[in-house]
Structures are given as structure tokens and as C-alpha cells.
Design an enzyme around this catalytic site. Structure first.
Site, mmCIF file in Angstrom:
data_model
loop_
_atom_site.group_PDB
_atom_site.id
_atom_site.type_symbol
_atom_site.label_atom_id
_atom_site.label_comp_id
_atom_site.label_asym_id
_atom_site.label_seq_id
_atom_site.Cartn_x
_atom_site.Cartn_y
_atom_site.Cartn_z
ATOM 1 N N CYS A 2 0.834 -1.197 0.000
ATOM 2 C CA CYS A 2 0.000 0.000 0.000
ATOM 3 C C CYS A 2 0.874 1.255 0.000
ATOM 4 O O CYS A 2 2.004 1.245 0.454
ATOM 5 C CB CYS A 2 -0.867 0.032 1.252
ATOM 6 S SG CYS A 2 -1.906 -1.419 1.421
ATOM 7 N N ARG A 27 4.203 1.086 -6.739
ATOM 8 C CA ARG A 27 4.282 0.109 -5.639
ATOM 9 C C ARG A 27 3.302 -1.039 -5.834
ATOM 10 O O ARG A 27 3.348 -2.024 -5.109
ATOM 11 C CB ARG A 27 3.989 0.805 -4.309
ATOM 12 C CG ARG A 27 5.013 1.849 -3.905
ATOM 13 C CD ARG A 27 4.495 2.742 -2.794
ATOM 14 N NE ARG A 27 4.262 2.011 -1.573
ATOM 15 C CZ ARG A 27 5.170 1.914 -0.583
ATOM 16 N NH1 ARG A 27 6.345 2.490 -0.737
ATOM 17 N NH2 ARG A 27 4.913 1.245 0.511
ATOM 18 N N TRP A 74 -3.113 -2.395 -1.689
ATOM 19 C CA TRP A 74 -2.703 -3.698 -2.243
ATOM 20 C C TRP A 74 -3.315 -4.704 -1.287
ATOM 21 O O TRP A 74 -2.846 -4.873 -0.165
ATOM 22 C CB TRP A 74 -1.176 -3.763 -2.260
ATOM 23 C CG TRP A 74 -0.598 -4.870 -3.056
ATOM 24 C CD1 TRP A 74 -0.398 -4.904 -4.414
ATOM 25 C CD2 TRP A 74 -0.098 -6.121 -2.562
ATOM 26 N NE1 TRP A 74 0.199 -6.080 -4.779
ATOM 27 C CE2 TRP A 74 0.386 -6.853 -3.666
ATOM 28 C CE3 TRP A 74 -0.012 -6.684 -1.311
ATOM 29 C CZ2 TRP A 74 0.952 -8.126 -3.554
ATOM 30 C CZ3 TRP A 74 0.550 -7.944 -1.192
ATOM 31 C CH2 TRP A 74 1.018 -8.657 -2.307
ATOM 32 N N ASN A 100 -1.052 1.059 6.028
ATOM 33 C CA ASN A 100 -0.185 0.114 5.319
ATOM 34 C C ASN A 100 0.334 -0.847 6.373
ATOM 35 O O ASN A 100 0.916 -0.420 7.361
ATOM 36 C CB ASN A 100 0.979 0.857 4.636
ATOM 37 C CG ASN A 100 1.871 -0.104 3.845
ATOM 38 O OD1 ASN A 100 1.443 -1.217 3.518
ATOM 39 N ND2 ASN A 100 3.088 0.313 3.569
ATOM 40 N N GLY A 101 0.079 -2.155 6.184
ATOM 41 C CA GLY A 101 0.545 -3.153 7.161
ATOM 42 C C GLY A 101 -0.562 -4.153 7.439
ATOM 43 O O GLY A 101 -1.563 -4.217 6.727
ATOM 44 N N GLU A 481 18.357 -14.369 -12.888
ATOM 45 C CA GLU A 481 17.820 -12.990 -12.951
ATOM 46 C C GLU A 481 17.164 -12.739 -14.305
ATOM 47 O O GLU A 481 16.099 -12.131 -14.390
ATOM 48 C CB GLU A 481 18.940 -11.994 -12.691
ATOM 49 C CG GLU A 481 18.624 -10.538 -13.003
ATOM 50 C CD GLU A 481 17.462 -9.959 -12.188
ATOM 51 O OE1 GLU A 481 16.947 -10.638 -11.288
ATOM 52 O OE2 GLU A 481 17.043 -8.826 -12.518
ATOM 53 N N LYS A 485 13.308 -11.515 -14.742
ATOM 54 C CA LYS A 485 12.929 -10.302 -15.479
ATOM 55 C C LYS A 485 11.869 -10.625 -16.532
ATOM 56 O O LYS A 485 10.862 -9.959 -16.642
ATOM 57 C CB LYS A 485 14.162 -9.688 -16.165
ATOM 58 C CG LYS A 485 15.109 -8.985 -15.257
ATOM 59 C CD LYS A 485 14.715 -7.574 -14.886
ATOM 60 C CE LYS A 485 14.020 -7.377 -13.586
ATOM 61 N NZ LYS A 485 14.472 -7.983 -12.376
ATOM 62 N N GLU A 488 8.468 -11.530 -14.833
ATOM 63 C CA GLU A 488 7.703 -10.529 -14.079
ATOM 64 C C GLU A 488 7.189 -9.387 -14.948
ATOM 65 O O GLU A 488 6.227 -8.735 -14.573
ATOM 66 C CB GLU A 488 8.498 -10.000 -12.894
ATOM 67 C CG GLU A 488 9.751 -9.261 -13.208
ATOM 68 C CD GLU A 488 10.399 -8.725 -11.928
ATOM 69 O OE1 GLU A 488 9.724 -8.504 -10.923
ATOM 70 O OE2 GLU A 488 11.612 -8.519 -11.953
ATOM 71 N N HIS A 504 20.967 -33.236 -16.381
ATOM 72 C CA HIS A 504 20.246 -33.874 -15.255
ATOM 73 C C HIS A 504 18.746 -33.612 -15.338
ATOM 74 O O HIS A 504 18.056 -33.693 -14.329
ATOM 75 C CB HIS A 504 20.827 -33.340 -13.940
ATOM 76 C CG HIS A 504 22.285 -33.585 -13.806
ATOM 77 N ND1 HIS A 504 22.841 -34.818 -13.517
ATOM 78 C CD2 HIS A 504 23.348 -32.757 -14.008
ATOM 79 C CE1 HIS A 504 24.159 -34.732 -13.509
ATOM 80 N NE2 HIS A 504 24.498 -33.497 -13.798
ATOM 81 N N LYS A 603 6.363 -3.103 -5.624
ATOM 82 C CA LYS A 603 7.771 -2.715 -5.661
ATOM 83 C C LYS A 603 8.466 -3.060 -4.354
ATOM 84 O O LYS A 603 9.602 -3.462 -4.327
ATOM 85 C CB LYS A 603 7.905 -1.209 -5.914
ATOM 86 C CG LYS A 603 9.340 -0.725 -6.030
ATOM 87 C CD LYS A 603 10.070 -1.382 -7.185
ATOM 88 C CE LYS A 603 11.508 -0.957 -7.281
ATOM 89 N NZ LYS A 603 12.244 -1.705 -8.316
HETATM 90 C C1 AGP Z 1 12.837 -7.605 -8.780
HETATM 91 O O1 AGP Z 1 12.650 -7.278 -10.155
HETATM 92 C C2 AGP Z 1 11.539 -7.772 -8.053
HETATM 93 N N1 AGP Z 1 10.736 -6.615 -8.155
HETATM 94 C C3 AGP Z 1 11.699 -8.298 -6.645
HETATM 95 O O2 AGP Z 1 12.190 -9.608 -6.783
HETATM 96 C C4 AGP Z 1 12.655 -7.536 -5.692
HETATM 97 O O3 AGP Z 1 13.985 -7.669 -6.130
HETATM 98 C C5 AGP Z 1 12.553 -8.180 -4.304
HETATM 99 O O4 AGP Z 1 11.224 -7.999 -3.844
HETATM 100 C C6 AGP Z 1 13.523 -7.601 -3.280
HETATM 101 O O5 AGP Z 1 13.242 -6.237 -3.076
HETATM 102 P P1 AGP Z 1 14.306 -5.340 -2.254
HETATM 103 O O6 AGP Z 1 15.566 -5.314 -3.049
HETATM 104 O O7 AGP Z 1 13.651 -3.996 -2.153
HETATM 105 O O8 AGP Z 1 14.507 -5.991 -0.911
#
Ligand code: AGP
Length: 608
Positions: A2, A27, A74, A100-101, A481, A485, A488, A504, A603
Site C-alpha cells: 500500500c 508500488r 494492495w 499500510n501493514g 535474474e 525479469k 515478471e 540432469h 515494488k
Molecule cells: C525484482 O525485479 C523484483 N521486483 C523483486 O524480486 C525484488 O527484487 C525483491 O522484492 C527484493 O526487493 P528489495 O531489493 O527492495 O529488498
């Protein structure tokens, strides 16, 4: 997670709150709302879906008033709906709350309130707060919030207004960040700086279990025990321009192109080339112990975990430190027996990731010292550490982390280099590494110069529904990674794999409709990676190779080649990741995805 933005000042609150909500969109959210107060009148609107829908709803509505609160939700408790959107209110509609929480004991509190005759309007945990604050209010809103804090368990970042407490917002924090912004036009409170950086870069961080009463001319911080706290403002490095698109179609692309600058920012003021030694002031508080450290644990989540995974190989190359890496969300379930003088390094862009914070607290309990590699100054993770290094990457707005990954790798390489130069790394090796780091921004620019070539490759394969990414040693995490990418932002299924594992199992997957991205720089793993590519080609699998410039063997073998400059082996990940970022971006573009705000993602994951 949020997003929260509050304002009290001399200006109309509505446009400021709507603008702030737009800055918080990255976010991730499913609904939004705002409440504006004018004397004893409060007008409140909430809407499902995008901020633009809420803006359309309130345009033309007479929302007078120079104070107010606004929220992007959220959903955690209760489905996305107008009723469950914030601000939540009490029955008399005197109290309006944004949160938020997670209130962990809300069931118990809700039952108790229902027994007292309270009729709930929503399925949210937050609504409990509105009723409790209303029940405690006797003219002093901060005191009513303070009493409510004493009744709830769990986490909150709160913004509250009351019909009979005009021209003020009360905010409170436990586990979810809140920052006060100070400007000539009034005061702001937000869950992160980007919501208000257009108006001010003077901020005050609220700390755990603190409240603040915010008015147009002042703010008063106090503890849960009503003790007054004086705290001076800090200046954040970010500017309004940092949160603008500046002509790019998406923040993700803007931030990919920022990477030469990002590396420079991470290196700035931290190199002593002649000595082959970096300078990292943030770890000096623990330096006497850290320089003798022989066991280190790197923990993080998501992309930051992949940066940690690359760093493990770099620490092994440059230092004598036994380095392990762990997923923060798994770390806390392990039986931990740290050797003496163990250091944990928590890596986090937002500095608010709940799993990473939890892993740090567990490690601290078991005797480890804590370091942080964090991008957001004053964030919860940075405050939990004994020392650390800020990335200085500037705000990363795109949900998919790009520039911050490269910034983390730069910073972690500096840390490994500094430790190595106090162990067995020679002056020559140190100078060579620093020279190589200084050359990186230009080399990154060279790779970015292939964007249209990479776009053409993405156009060739974006219709494929399964991709495989392969790498070895430093570039095995780049395979992971690259797959993340692509997943997501384009929603294409992709797997990252250690190339040595192909025999394997994964080789069974190879088919003409499944492209494999093979990271194959000219390093000690080159011949083995070539064998992997041969095995895939012999089974008619298309191969996109990320290879060192001029590699004829790869050019003759792979279907498509993206070339990167030759660099020291432990620096290849910082170049190899860029084609992966651009492949993901362009596939998402061709598939018309919501690139900066992918579905279901946030985010900053501030809940476990
Ligand atoms: C990365 O593209 C993602 N958005 C997500 O995996 C992110 O890296 C992860 O949530 C960790 O976030 P942080 O680096 O703010 O701790």
C-alpha cells in the site's frame, strides 16, 4: 504494498493528494481513495482500479480543504472493492484512516467491537482502527491514536483525520515506513519519498512506535508513551526529475539506460586507484571486526538475492572469507550456528522487505553482526544494521529491478575488494580491479547501443511461451535474474538454470519453440558452455547467446548473438544482465504488458 500520502498546508489538498497517489502507483495496488478536510467537513472518495479512475471520479467534485489523506491499496484482508478501499471510517464518519501493514489481532478486536454494537462496513483489518480511534477520541486525536496503538498487534503505517480535529493529520508507524516532508507550502507524510519529492527533499523519518501530529506550520513527534521527540530534517539526494519519465515510454527502460550513471554513482568518492583500495565510510563503525571476518552470509529476496548470489563468487575470488548466500524467506527456518565474528550482509533496494528484515533479526539473535547494502536512506533495514553501504542509485520506480541490481553488484564488488586488499589481494590485482570498474560505465553504454538488435531478437521470440536461461559460475545467477525479469514483466514462463545441470533433466525440454538464452563470456567456463549450446542445437532448440565481442565459435553456432565487451570474469555479470533486461522489456512491449506495474507485483514487499 500500500501507498500513503498525506498533506496539511496552505494549498488545496485534492490535487496534491492525487499527484502523490500517481507517484505511488509503481508500488502496485488494486484500489485507491482520498479524504479531504475543510474545517469540520470531510469529503471522501474511493475507487477500484487505477488512479485515473479515482481522478475522474473526483474531478469536478467540490472537495475543498487544505488537509487530507490518500491511499493506494494492495489487498491483504478482503478482496479489492470500493468498500474495502481506504480511507476506512467509523460508523459516525468522524474518523478516516489509511493504513499500510497488517493488524494481526483484528479478529479479536472486531468481535469485541461487534459485541459493543459496532456494525462493520468492510472486510478489512484497517476498519478496526477507525472504530477504536473513534472510541478513544475526546478532542485529542494523537492521544486517541496512541491508545489505539496500545491495543493492536502487527504492523502499521497510519494516517488519520477527524471531523472534530481540523487542520491536522496524525500519523503513526510500527513496521511500515512513514516519512514527513517539510516544505514552505506545508507538511507531507508518505510511505516513500517519491510521493512528495516534487515538493520537497527535506525529510524526517518517523521511527518505530512513534506518532506525529502534523499541521500546516509544524509537526510534533512523540513516542507511544507520549514523550516528545525532537528530530532534525535530512536532505534526500533525489530530485523531482528522478521520478519523471524524461521522454522514456516506461520507467523500466529509463532505468535500464541510467545504468552507466548508476555505476558511476556507486563508485563516486569510493576509489583510491593508486592504492587499489576502495573507501567505504559506512562500514567503518565495525571495521576492526569486519576486516578479520572469515565467515559471511549474504541474504536478500528476488533480484537482490541474485545480486547476492553473484557476490558470493566475487567474495570467493577476491577474499579469504567463507561466503554463503541465502534466500531471506528461507533463512529464518535454518538451524544457525554462526562461527565467531560472522557478518550478515542484507541486500535490499527498498530497505523495507519484510523477509529480509526478519532474517536480519534472526541472525542478530544468533550473534551475527549486520551490514546493509541498501538504496533507500533511513529505511528500516538500514536502521537495523551496525553499518552499511548505500547504493545511491536514486529512486527505482519500475517494479522490475534493473539499475539497482547493477548498483548492488558494483557496491558488493567494492566491499569484496576492500576486504580482499586487507587479506591476500595484491596491489596490482587491486589496481587492475579498480581500473576495470572505472571502465564499466562506458562498456555498459556499448551494450545499450545494441538495443535495436536486441529488440529484433525479442520480436522473433516473444510469442514463445517457455524460455530457458543458462549460465555458469558468476553468470549462473544472471540466468536466474534473466528468467525473473522475463517472467515478471512479460508473464512468459522462464527458467534459469545452472548450465551444468542440463543433462540432469532440463535437456528434455528442448524443442524448436523454446528459446535458450546462454550466457557465454570468454572465461574459464567458455568451452563447457559451448558444449551446452551444441547439445541444444542438435535438438533443434534456438539459442540466443550473450557472448564476448568477436567470439567466432559462438557466432557460427548460435541463432542470435548479443555481444558484450571483454572484461574481468567477475565483472561480466554487470554487462551480461543488460541484454536480459532489454529482452524482457521488449517482449513485454510486444505483448503490451503493463511494464512498470506488472500484475500482482509490488515494488516493496513489506509483508511476509
Ligand atoms: C525484482 O525485479 C523484483 N521486483 C523483486 O524480486 C525484488 O527484487 C525483491 O522484492 C527484493 O526487493 P528489495 O531489493 O527492495 O529488498
Amino acid at each position: 504494498m500500500c501507498g500513503i500520502i498525506c498533506y496539511v498546508g496552505q494549498k488545496d489538498a485534492k490535487p496534491i493528494l492525487i499527484e502523490g497517489l500517481k507517484r505511488l502507483e509503481y508500488r502496485g495496488y488494486d484500489s485507491a481513495g482520498l479524504a479531504v478536510q475543510d474545517g469540520n467537513e470531510i469529503s471522501c472518495y474511493r475507487e477500484l482500479g487505477k488512479i485515473a479512475s479515482l481522478e475522474g471520479l473526483v474531478n469536478g467534485q467540490p472537495m475543498e480543504g487544505t488537509s487530507g489523506i490518500a491511499h493506494t491499496r494492495w489487498a491483504t484482508h478482503g478482496e479489492p472493492s470500493v468498500q474495502n478501499a481506504h480511507p476506512q471510517r467509523d460508523q459516525a464518519e468522524n474518523v478516516f484512516v489509511i493504513h499500510n501493514g497488517i493488524i494481526e489481532n483484528y479478529h479479536l478486536l472486531k468481535k469485541r467491537l461487534e459485541k459493543e454494537g459496532v456494525a462493520f462496513q468492510s472486510e478489512t483489518d484497517t476498519e478496526v482502527l477507525a472504530h477504536l480511534i473513534s472510541s478513544h477520541f475526546d478532542g485529542d486525536l494523537a492521544d486517541a491514536v496512541r491508545k489505539t496503538m496500545g491495543q493492536v498487534e502487527g504492523t502499521f503505517g497510519l494516517g488519520v483525520i477527524h471531523r472534530h480535529a481540523p487542520d491536522q493529520v496524525v500519523v503513526a508507524r510500527r513496521g511500515s515506513p512513514l516519512i514527513i516532508g517539510v516544505s514552505d507550502d506545508g507538511h507531507f507524510v508518505a510511505s516513500d519519498v517519491s510521493a512528495m519529492v516534487r515538493y520537497t527533499n527535506k525529510v524526517v523519518h518517523l521511527q518505530e512506535n512513534e506518532l506525529a501530529t502534523v499541521t500546516a506550520d509544524d509537526f510534533f513527534i512523540s513516542t507511544a508513551q507520549a514523550q516528545r521527540i525532537e528530530r532534525s530534517t535530512e536532505t534526500v539526494e533525489w530530485s523531482a526529475e528522478d521520478v519523471e519519465l524524461n521522454g522514456f515510454p516506461h520507467y523500466m527502460l529509463k532505468e535500464i539506460y541510467e545504468q552507466p550513471h548508476t555505476i558511476k554513482n556507486a563508485l563516486r568518492g569510493r576509489l583510491e586507484p593508486g592504492e587499489g583500495v576502495p573507501k567505504l565510510g559506512g562500514i567503518m563503525p565495525v571495521w576492526e571486526d569486519l576486516k578479520n571476518c572469515r565467515h559471511m552470509v549474504l541474504v536478500a529476496c528476488g533480484t537482490s538475492f541474485y545480486a547476492a548470489s553473484v557476490a558470493k563468487y566475487i567474495f570467493e575470488k577476491l577474499t579469504e572469507i567463507d561466503t554463503e548466500v541465502g534466500l531471506a524467506s528461507e533463512f529464518r527456518y535454518r538451524k544457525l550456528n554462526f562461527p565467531p565474528n560472522t557478518f550478515m550482509v542484507a541486500i535490499s533496494q527498498s530497505g523495507e522487505t519484510a523477509d529480509t528484515l526478519a532474517a536480519m533479526k534472526e541472525a542478530k539473535r544468533k550473534g551475527a553482526r549486520l551490514l546493509g547494502v541498501v538504496n533507500v536512506v533511513g529505511s528500516s533495514i538500514s536502521r537495523e544494521t551496525d553499518g552499511g553501504i548505500y547504493n545511491h542509485a536514486g529512486p527505482e520506480i519500475g517494479v522490475a529491478s534493473t539499475k539497482n541490481f547493477v548498483s548492488q553488484l558494483t557496491t558488493l564488488t567494492l566491499l569484496a575488494l576492500l576486504l580482499g586488499r586487507h587479506q591476500n589481494l595484491s596491489l596490482t590485482e587491486g589496481v587492475r580491479a579498480i581500473r576495470a570498474l572505472e571502465a564499466l560505465p562506458e562498456q555498459v553504454r556499448e551494450v545499450l547501443g545494441q538495443a535495436s538488435h536486441i529488440e529484433a531478437i525479442a520480436e522473433k521470440y516473444y510469442h514463445c511461451t517457455n524460455w530457458l536461461f543458462l549460465g555458469r559460475k558468476y553468470n549462473y545467477p544472471i540466468a536466474l535474474e534473466g528468467a525473473l525479469k522475463l517472467k515478471e514483466v512479460s508473464y512468459i514462463h522462464a527458467e534459469g538454470y545452472a548450465a551444468g545441470e542440463m543433462k540432469h533433466g532440463p535437456i528434455a525440454l528442448i524443442n524448436p519453440e523454446m528459446p535458450t538464452v546462454a550466457v557465454i563470456p570468454k572465461d574459464e567456463m567458455h568451452e563447457k558452455m559451448l558444449s551446452n549450446i551444441h547439445e541444444i542445437k542438435s535438438r533443434k532448440g534456438p539459442v540466443i547467446a550473450i557472448a564476448t565481442q568477436g567470439d567466432e565459435k559462438v557466432r557460427d553456432l548460435a541463432d542470435d548473438v548479443i555481444e558484450i565487451p571483454h572484461v574481468l570474469d567477475f565483472l561480466t555479470p554487470m554487462l551480461a544482465v543488460i541484454p536480459c533486461q532489454l529482452l524482457a522489456y521488449y517482449c513485454a512491449k510486444f505483448l503490451e504488458r503493463d511494464i512498470d506495474k506488472p500484475r500482482n507485483l509490488a515494488k516493496s514487499v513489506t509483508v511476509e
